[in-house]
Design an enzyme around this catalytic site. Sequence first.
Site, mmCIF file in Angstrom:
data_model
loop_
_atom_site.group_PDB
_atom_site.id
_atom_site.type_symbol
_atom_site.label_atom_id
_atom_site.label_comp_id
_atom_site.label_asym_id
_atom_site.label_seq_id
_atom_site.Cartn_x
_atom_site.Cartn_y
_atom_site.Cartn_z
ATOM 1 N N ARG A 236 71.054 -56.483 69.962
ATOM 2 C CA ARG A 236 70.409 -56.905 71.196
ATOM 3 C C ARG A 236 69.286 -57.848 70.827
ATOM 4 O O ARG A 236 69.028 -58.080 69.654
ATOM 5 C CB ARG A 236 69.882 -55.688 71.954
ATOM 6 N N GLU B 286 64.924 -48.510 82.488
ATOM 7 C CA GLU B 286 63.816 -47.865 81.765
ATOM 8 C C GLU B 286 62.964 -46.997 82.687
ATOM 9 O O GLU B 286 63.181 -46.971 83.890
ATOM 10 C CB GLU B 286 63.013 -48.933 81.026
ATOM 11 N N LYS C 214 64.503 -41.551 81.134
ATOM 12 C CA LYS C 214 65.394 -42.304 82.012
ATOM 13 C C LYS C 214 66.393 -41.396 82.707
ATOM 14 O O LYS C 214 67.271 -41.876 83.411
ATOM 15 C CB LYS C 214 66.144 -43.363 81.195
#
Length: 350
Positions: free
Chosen positions: A337, A3, A61
Site C-alpha cells: 500500500r 478507520e 474498527k
Amino acid sequence: MPELPEVEVVRAGLAPAVTGATVASVTVFDERSLRRHPGPSEDFVARLVGRSFTSAVRRGKFLWLPLAPVSSKTQETRPEPHDSARFAPEAHRSPAFSAAPSEALVVHLGMSGQVLLREPGAPDDALTRIRIELSSPVHGILRMNFADQRVFGSMAIEDLTPTRDGQPGGYAGQLPVVEPVETSPALASRPPRSAPALIPRSVAHIARDPLDPAFDERAFFAALAKRRTGIKRALLDQSLISGIGNIYADEALWAARIHYDQQTGTLSRATARTLLAEVRHVLAKALGEGGTSFDAQYVNVNGASGYFSHSLNAYGQQGKPCPRCGRPIVREQFMNRGSHFCPHCQRLRR
DNA sequence: CCTCACACCTGGGTGC
DNA sequence: TGCACCCAGGTGTGAG
C-alpha cells in the site's frame, strides 16, 4: 468506512436508531457479506428476526449491536434511556436488565462498507448486500442497509464473552455528566456508569483503541520495545493498538516526525509517548470533523461525507509541499500500500 | 511465538 | 469508445 473516526461516526449515528428497536425482517442479497457468520444465511436471518438491540458498541474498527435476551414470556420492548445520555446498558442494576445480552450483531466495514439508515420504501442504495428492517418505538419503521463495494466487510451474529481485564468491551456513547450533589473524592474519581464487560468472540483478540480509557499504555510501550518490526506495521497491527489504518498511521507518523520503517525497538519511551499523543490527536480531530472522505464510499448513516480530507498533511499529499518544511511529500510502496511521508522531517535513524 | 506475504473482492480513474 | 492497468481507507491465514 475503515478507520476509527469513520466507524465511530457510524456507531454514533446508529445508536439512537437501533437502541430498543426490533428487527422486523432481514434480506440477504449477497451471502459473501456473511462470511464471518458461523452458519448459513437462513440461520443469520432466523437468529435476528424478532430480536431487539440494546445499544451500539465499538472497539477500534469493530462495531457490534448487542441483542436483548429472548424473553420467553413477551416480545415487548423495554423502555430504555436515550443513548446519547448513557454508556452501554447495564445488565445488573435494574430488574428490567436481569439478563445480560449474550450475543450481538457484529459489523465490520472492511475497506468499503457502509451502514445507511433509510425510510421504508426508499430505493435501495447501490451495492446493498444486506437489508435489515427495524421497528423502533421512537422512529417507527427504518431500514438499515449494509452496502459494500469490495465485500471485505461483513455482518455476523456472535456470542459475547467476558473481557479479559473486566473493563467495558468498548465504547457505547458519551458518559452522562452526572455530578453528585455532594461530591466526595471517592465518588468523583469513580466513573458514573460502566458498559458491560463483554465482547464478541471474534473481537476479543483486538487491542483496545487509544481513545478507550482502559487502553493499556504500559503494555503498548512494552510491546513496541519488544517487537522486531517497523513502527507503521506496529501501528496497523490491531492486536497491539486498534483503530488506526493507513491514513491515520501516515498522519500520526508525520506529526511525530518518525519514518514509517523506523524499528519499534529503537524508539525511546519519550518518542513513543509523543507518537501515541499524536495518534490520539489525529483520531480525535478527524472524529470532530466527521471522519475522512474522498468520495461517496465513506459516509455517515445518512450518506453525508466528513471533512477531514481537508486537514491531511501527508496522506495522499505526494508531490505537494510538506506543511512543516516545504519540501515535497513522497509516496512509497510499503506493505502493498502507499506510505506518505516527508523524507526531510521523517528520517530513518539507527 | 513472531513476522510477513498473500488472498479475499469490486469499481473508479487514467493513459494508450 | 475500448481496454488494460493501477489504485483503494482491512483482516485472517498459514508458511517460514
